[in-house]
Motif scaffolding. Structure first.
Motif, PDB file in Angstrom:
ATOM      1  N   ASP A 274       0.551  -1.249   0.459  1.00  0.00           N
ATOM      2  CA  ASP A 274       0.036   0.011  -0.011  1.00  0.00           C
ATOM      3  C   ASP A 274       0.911   1.679  -0.189  1.00  0.00           C
ATOM      4  O   ASP A 274       1.988   0.895   0.086  1.00  0.00           O
ATOM      5  CB  ASP A 274      -1.171  -0.076   1.508  1.00  0.00           C
ATOM      6  CG  ASP A 274      -0.662   0.161   2.672  1.00  0.00           C
ATOM      7  OD1 ASP A 274       1.013   0.371   2.539  1.00  0.00           O
ATOM      8  OD2 ASP A 274      -1.188   0.114   3.628  1.00  0.00           O
ATOM      9  N   TRP A 275       0.229   2.465   0.256  1.00  0.00           N
ATOM     10  CA  TRP A 275       0.837   3.810  -0.119  1.00  0.00           C
ATOM     11  C   TRP A 275       2.283   3.768   0.971  1.00  0.00           C
ATOM     12  O   TRP A 275       3.188   4.397   1.098  1.00  0.00           O
ATOM     13  CB  TRP A 275      -0.486   4.382  -0.164  1.00  0.00           C
ATOM     14  CG  TRP A 275      -0.699   4.712   1.648  1.00  0.00           C
ATOM     15  CD1 TRP A 275      -1.890   4.505   1.808  1.00  0.00           C
ATOM     16  CD2 TRP A 275      -0.481   5.636   2.828  1.00  0.00           C
ATOM     17  NE1 TRP A 275      -2.306   4.764   3.132  1.00  0.00           N
ATOM     18  CE2 TRP A 275      -1.419   5.412   3.767  1.00  0.00           C
ATOM     19  CE3 TRP A 275       0.829   6.414   3.320  1.00  0.00           C
ATOM     20  CZ2 TRP A 275      -1.305   5.745   4.600  1.00  0.00           C
ATOM     21  CZ3 TRP A 275       0.690   7.066   4.132  1.00  0.00           C
ATOM     22  CH2 TRP A 275      -0.099   6.637   5.211  1.00  0.00           C
ATOM     23  N   ARG A 276       1.908   2.997   2.020  1.00  0.00           N
ATOM     24  CA  ARG A 276       2.858   3.320   3.564  1.00  0.00           C
ATOM     25  C   ARG A 276       4.364   2.895   2.733  1.00  0.00           C
ATOM     26  O   ARG A 276       5.497   3.049   3.168  1.00  0.00           O
ATOM     27  CB  ARG A 276       1.938   2.222   4.818  1.00  0.00           C
ATOM     28  CG  ARG A 276       1.411   3.452   5.164  1.00  0.00           C
ATOM     29  CD  ARG A 276       0.335   2.607   6.500  1.00  0.00           C
ATOM     30  NE  ARG A 276      -0.153   2.669   6.804  1.00  0.00           N
ATOM     31  CZ  ARG A 276      -0.555   4.031   7.150  1.00  0.00           C
ATOM     32  NH1 ARG A 276       0.241   4.769   8.242  1.00  0.00           N
ATOM     33  NH2 ARG A 276      -2.149   4.609   8.025  1.00  0.00           N
ATOM     34  N   GLY A 277       3.946   1.183   1.745  1.00  0.00           N
ATOM     35  CA  GLY A 277       5.188   1.186   1.367  1.00  0.00           C
ATOM     36  C   GLY A 277       6.219   1.992   0.291  1.00  0.00           C
ATOM     37  O   GLY A 277       7.700   2.086   0.103  1.00  0.00           O
ATOM     38  N   ILE A 278       5.695   2.999  -0.285  1.00  0.00           N
ATOM     39  CA  ILE A 278       6.531   3.684  -0.973  1.00  0.00           C
ATOM     40  C   ILE A 278       7.756   4.788   0.337  1.00  0.00           C
ATOM     41  O   ILE A 278       8.666   4.984   0.113  1.00  0.00           O
ATOM     42  CB  ILE A 278       5.592   4.883  -1.232  1.00  0.00           C
ATOM     43  CG1 ILE A 278       4.750   4.203  -2.729  1.00  0.00           C
ATOM     44  CG2 ILE A 278       6.200   6.157  -1.794  1.00  0.00           C
ATOM     45  CD1 ILE A 278       3.544   4.997  -2.790  1.00  0.00           C
ATOM     46  N   PHE A 279       6.748   4.960   1.273  1.00  0.00           N
ATOM     47  CA  PHE A 279       7.704   5.528   2.284  1.00  0.00           C
ATOM     48  C   PHE A 279       9.018   4.308   3.123  1.00  0.00           C
ATOM     49  O   PHE A 279       9.692   5.255   3.439  1.00  0.00           O
ATOM     50  CB  PHE A 279       7.095   5.845   3.485  1.00  0.00           C
ATOM     51  CG  PHE A 279       6.311   7.604   3.138  1.00  0.00           C
ATOM     52  CD1 PHE A 279       7.102   8.558   2.850  1.00  0.00           C
ATOM     53  CD2 PHE A 279       4.846   7.656   3.208  1.00  0.00           C
ATOM     54  CE1 PHE A 279       6.009  10.029   2.542  1.00  0.00           C
ATOM     55  CE2 PHE A 279       3.873   8.807   2.474  1.00  0.00           C
ATOM     56  CZ  PHE A 279       4.434  10.011   2.585  1.00  0.00           C
ATOM     57  N   VAL A 280       8.649   3.548   2.933  1.00  0.00           N
ATOM     58  CA  VAL A 280      10.024   2.330   3.561  1.00  0.00           C
ATOM     59  C   VAL A 280      11.068   2.705   2.746  1.00  0.00           C
ATOM     60  O   VAL A 280      11.706   2.300   2.770  1.00  0.00           O
ATOM     61  CB  VAL A 280       8.793   0.999   3.905  1.00  0.00           C
ATOM     62  CG1 VAL A 280       9.943   0.434   3.830  1.00  0.00           C
ATOM     63  CG2 VAL A 280       7.713   1.140   4.879  1.00  0.00           C
ATOM     64  N   VAL A 281      10.104   2.488   1.145  1.00  0.00           N
ATOM     65  CA  VAL A 281      10.784   2.824   0.217  1.00  0.00           C
ATOM     66  C   VAL A 281      12.089   3.661   0.306  1.00  0.00           C
ATOM     67  O   VAL A 281      13.265   3.656   0.304  1.00  0.00           O
ATOM     68  CB  VAL A 281      10.728   2.447  -1.165  1.00  0.00           C
ATOM     69  CG1 VAL A 281      11.793   2.579  -2.385  1.00  0.00           C
ATOM     70  CG2 VAL A 281       9.795   0.869  -1.484  1.00  0.00           C
ATOM     71  N   LEU A 282      11.299   4.737   0.765  1.00  0.00           N
ATOM     72  CA  LEU A 282      12.426   5.970   1.023  1.00  0.00           C
ATOM     73  C   LEU A 282      12.536   5.895   1.809  1.00  0.00           C
ATOM     74  O   LEU A 282      14.101   6.797   1.927  1.00  0.00           O
ATOM     75  CB  LEU A 282      11.533   7.036   0.952  1.00  0.00           C
ATOM     76  CG  LEU A 282      10.523   7.247  -0.636  1.00  0.00           C
ATOM     77  CD1 LEU A 282       9.331   8.312  -0.840  1.00  0.00           C
ATOM     78  CD2 LEU A 282      11.320   8.523  -1.830  1.00  0.00           C
ATOM     79  N   THR A 283      12.309   5.493   3.096  1.00  0.00           N
ATOM     80  CA  THR A 283      13.358   5.438   3.804  1.00  0.00           C
ATOM     81  C   THR A 283      14.952   4.297   4.004  1.00  0.00           C
ATOM     82  O   THR A 283      15.736   5.008   4.593  1.00  0.00           O
ATOM     83  CB  THR A 283      12.224   4.611   6.037  1.00  0.00           C
ATOM     84  OG1 THR A 283      11.530   5.720   5.979  1.00  0.00           O
ATOM     85  CG2 THR A 283      12.876   4.167   6.399  1.00  0.00           C
ATOM     86  N   VAL A 284      14.899   3.219   2.495  1.00  0.00           N
ATOM     87  CA  VAL A 284      16.082   2.898   2.686  1.00  0.00           C
ATOM     88  C   VAL A 284      16.101   3.412   2.068  1.00  0.00           C
ATOM     89  O   VAL A 284      17.774   3.240   2.024  1.00  0.00           O
ATOM     90  CB  VAL A 284      15.109   1.481   2.883  1.00  0.00           C
ATOM     91  CG1 VAL A 284      16.368   0.457   1.568  1.00  0.00           C
ATOM     92  CG2 VAL A 284      14.721   0.324   3.223  1.00  0.00           C
ATOM     93  N   VAL A 285      16.268   4.001   0.746  1.00  0.00           N
ATOM     94  CA  VAL A 285      17.526   4.950   0.215  1.00  0.00           C
ATOM     95  C   VAL A 285      17.561   6.294   1.046  1.00  0.00           C
ATOM     96  O   VAL A 285      18.838   6.098   1.128  1.00  0.00           O
ATOM     97  CB  VAL A 285      16.524   5.559  -0.900  1.00  0.00           C
ATOM     98  CG1 VAL A 285      17.082   6.448  -1.605  1.00  0.00           C
ATOM     99  CG2 VAL A 285      15.673   4.710  -2.145  1.00  0.00           C
ATOM    100  N   GLY A 286      16.826   6.666   1.903  1.00  0.00           N
ATOM    101  CA  GLY A 286      18.022   7.870   2.390  1.00  0.00           C
ATOM    102  C   GLY A 286      18.704   7.057   3.643  1.00  0.00           C
ATOM    103  O   GLY A 286      19.765   7.629   4.008  1.00  0.00           O
ATOM    104  N   ILE A 287      18.786   5.978   3.992  1.00  0.00           N
ATOM    105  CA  ILE A 287      19.751   5.562   5.045  1.00  0.00           C
ATOM    106  C   ILE A 287      20.668   5.179   4.343  1.00  0.00           C
ATOM    107  O   ILE A 287      22.107   4.794   4.356  1.00  0.00           O
ATOM    108  CB  ILE A 287      19.257   4.024   5.215  1.00  0.00           C
ATOM    109  CG1 ILE A 287      18.116   4.082   6.641  1.00  0.00           C
ATOM    110  CG2 ILE A 287      20.235   3.376   6.471  1.00  0.00           C
ATOM    111  CD1 ILE A 287      17.527   2.944   7.179  1.00  0.00           C
ATOM    112  N   VAL A 288      20.038   4.547   2.970  1.00  0.00           N
ATOM    113  CA  VAL A 288      22.074   3.587   2.105  1.00  0.00           C
ATOM    114  C   VAL A 288      22.593   5.015   1.800  1.00  0.00           C
ATOM    115  O   VAL A 288      23.681   5.111   1.976  1.00  0.00           O
ATOM    116  CB  VAL A 288      21.321   3.118   0.651  1.00  0.00           C
ATOM    117  CG1 VAL A 288      22.106   3.140   0.287  1.00  0.00           C
ATOM    118  CG2 VAL A 288      20.599   1.450   1.278  1.00  0.00           C
TER     119      VAL A 288
END
Length: 457
Positions: free
Chosen positions: A208-222
Motif C-alpha cells: 500500500d501507500w505506506r510501502g512507498i515511504f518504506v522504500v524512501l526510508t531505505v533509500v535515505g539510509i543507504v
C-alpha cells in the motif's frame, strides 16, 4: 577525496590538473586568484583513482539532488489510496505535497548558512538522519494531520541534500568546470522525476501507500551511509564563517545587495517557475483539454524530460569552454520566451484550433531550453560567492521553490476549459527571467566578483 586534514591544495579537490580542460574563465566573472578553488589530487594519487573519486562524488551529489524529486513524485500515484486509507478529503491530502514542497524551500535557508559555519559534512549528515526518521514516521502515520507534519519535516531535512550538494560543487570546482558539473548533475537529477512515478506505481502493486515511504526510508539510509563513508569535508576551517543568526542574515543581505548575483538568482528562479507551471498544468492540459490518454501523457512527459537532459549535456560537454556562459544563458532565455509566446498564441486560438502535436512541440522546445538556462544561472551565481557558497546556494534554491510555488497554482485559475493560463504564466516568468538577466546582470559589462565576505559588506 578532499579532507579537512590535508594541505590547502590537496583539500580542495580530487581531479589532477592535467585531466582538467584548460578553457579560460570568462573575464566578466573572473575570480581573483586567491579565491579560486583548485581541483586536483595529491601527486601520489593515480589518474584512475582520481577518476573513480570524481565519478563517486558525481553519483553522491546526484543522489542528494535526486532525493527530493523522488520524495515528491513517488508519492503521486498513491494520493487516491491515501485519501481512502485515512478517510480524508482529497484537498486535505493534497496539503501533504504542499507541506513537503514548503519544507524543501524553507529548509535551504536554514541549512545553507549552517554549512558555511560548520562545514558541509555535519549539517548534511544531520539532515539525512532527520530525513530518514521523518520518512519512517510518515510510513506509520495514523492520521492525515500527522502525515502533513512529518512531510513538512521530511522536506525541511531533505533540503540539506539540495543546498549542500550545490555548495560542495562550488567548493570543488570553479568557472566553466562548475557549469559542466551542474550539467552532469542535471542528467542524474533529471531522471528522478521521470522514473519516480513509475517506481511508486510498481510499489503500489506490491503493497500500500505506506510501502512507498518504506522504500524512501531505505533509500535515505543507504544515501546517509554513502555520504558518511565517502563524502569528505570540502570546506576547510579557515574558510568557514563565525557568528550566529545575525551573521547569517548579514551574509544573505550582502549577497542580495550584489546586483549581478541577484540577477542570476531571479533569472534562474523565474525560469524554474516556468518549468513548475508546466509540471503543474501538463497532466490537465494534455489529458483533459487535448484528450490524450495517460500513456500518451507519460510518453510526452518523458520525451520533454529527455530533451531537457540532452540539452543540458550539450551545454556541459560542448558549449561550456567554447561559448561564453552568459551568451548561452541569454540564448536559452530567449528560446524559452519565444516558445512561451508560441504556446500562448496557439492556446488562445490566434492560429485557430490546434491539436496536441503543435502544443507538445512548443512544450518540448521550452523544456529543452531549460537545459541551457538552469545550469548556467546556478554556476554564474555561485562563481561570485566563493566566501559564502552555502548561503548563496540556499538563496538560489529557496527563491526557485518559492517563485515556483507561487506560479504553479495560477495555471488553473481559468478552470478546465483552456490552457491559456499555463502559457501566460510561462510567458510572464520567461519575460521576467530575461528582464532580470538583461537589467541586473548586464552581461555586456565586465562584472568583478565579490571580493570580501558578504557579512562584511
Amino acid at each position: 577525496m578532499p579532507d579537512g586534514g590535508q594541505t590547502t591544495e590537496g583539500r580542495k579537490g580530487h581531479i589532477p590538473p592535467e585531466q582538467r580542460r584548460s578553457a579560460p574563465i570568462p573575464e566578466q566573472r573572473a575570480v581573483p586568484s586567491e579565491e579560486r578553488v583548485i581541483v586536483h589530487t595529491p601527486a601520489h594519487t593515480s589518474v584512475p583513482a582520481a577518476r573513480r573519486a570524481g565519478l563517486l562524488v558525481t553519483l553522491v551529489l546526484g543522489g542528494l539532488t535526486a532525493l527530493p524529486p523522488l520524495s515528491m513524485d513517488m508519492y503521486l500515484p498513491a494520493l487516491p489510496e491515501v485519501t481512502r486509507s485515512l478517510s480524508s478529503p482529497a484537498a486535505t491530502v493534497q496539503i501533504t505535497l504542499t507541506a513537503c514542497l514548503a519544507g524543501m524551500a524553507l529548509g535551504q535557508i536554514v541549512v545553507g548558512p549552517m554549512s558555511d559555519k560548520w562545514g558541509r559534512r555535519r549539517p548534511l549528515l544531520l539532515g539525512m538522519v532527520v530525513y530518514v526518521l521523518a520518512t519512517a514516521i510518515c510510513a506509520l502515520a495514523p492520521t492525515t494531520e500527522l502525515l502533513i507534519a512529518f512531510r513538512l519535516l521530511q522536506g525541511l531535512a531533505g533540503a540539506a541534500g539540495i543546498v549542500i550538494a550545490r555548495a560542495v560543487v562550488r567548493d570543488l570546482y570553479d568557472g566553466e568546470e562548475m557549469a559542466r558539473f551542474f550539467s552532469t548533475l542535471m542528467l542524474i537529477s533529471g531522471v528522478a522525476p521521470i522514473i519516480a512515478p513509475v517506481i511508486g506505481g510498481q510499489v503500489l502493486r506490491l503493497t500500500d501507500w505506506r510501502g512507498i515511504f518504506v522504500v524512501l526510508t531505505v533509500v535515505g539510509i543507504v544515501l546517509t551511509l554513502v555520504v558518511w563513508k565517502w563524502l569528505h569535508e570540502t570546506l576547510p576551517p579557515e574558510r568557514r564563517h563565525s557568528g550566529g543568526v545575525g551573521a547569517a542574515l548579514r551574509t544573505m543581505r550582502g549577497l542580495l545587495a550584489d546586483r549581478v548575483f541577484t540577477g542570476y538568482m531571479l533569472a534562474g528562479g523565474l525560469a524554474f517557475a516556468a518549468l513548475f507551471a508546466y509540471v503543474a498544468a501538463s497532466p490537465f492540459v494534455v489529458q483533459e483539454i487535448y484528450g490524450a490518454s495517460p500513456q500518451t501523457f507519460s510518453l510526452l512527459f518523458g520525451v520533454n524530460s529527455i530533451g531537457l537532459i540532452a540539452v543540458g549535456q550539450i551545454n556541459g560537454k560542448v558549449l561550456v569552454g567554447r561559448v561564453s556562459m552568459d551568451r548561452v544563458l541569454g540564448f536559452g532565455l530567449v528560446v524559452i520566451t519565444f516558445a512561451a509566446v508560441a504556446l500562448l498564441l496557439m492556446t488562445s486560438g490566434v492560429f485557430g484550433k490546434v491539436g496536441l502535436f503543435p502544443v507538445a512541440a512548443g512544450l518540448f522546445v521550452l523544456m529543452s531550453a531549460m537545459g541551457l538556462a538552469m545550469p548556467n544561472t546556478n554556476a554564474s551565481a555561485l562563481m561570485r560567492t566563493p566566501h559564502a557558497a552555502g548561503s548563496a546556494s540556499a538563496l538560489i534554491g529557496t527563491s526557485s521553490f518559492l517563485i515556483g510555488a507561487v506560479a504553479s497554482p495560477l495555471v488553473g485559475i481559468a478552470g478546465e476549459e483552456t490552457a491559456v493560463p499555463m502559457a501566460l504564466v510561462q510567458l510572464v516568468c520567461a519575460v521576467g527571467a530575461l528582464g532580470c538577466f538583461v537589467g541586473l546582470v548586464r552581461p555586456w559589462k565586465h562584472q568583478p566578483p565579490i571580493e570580501r565576505p558578504a557579512a562584511d559588506v
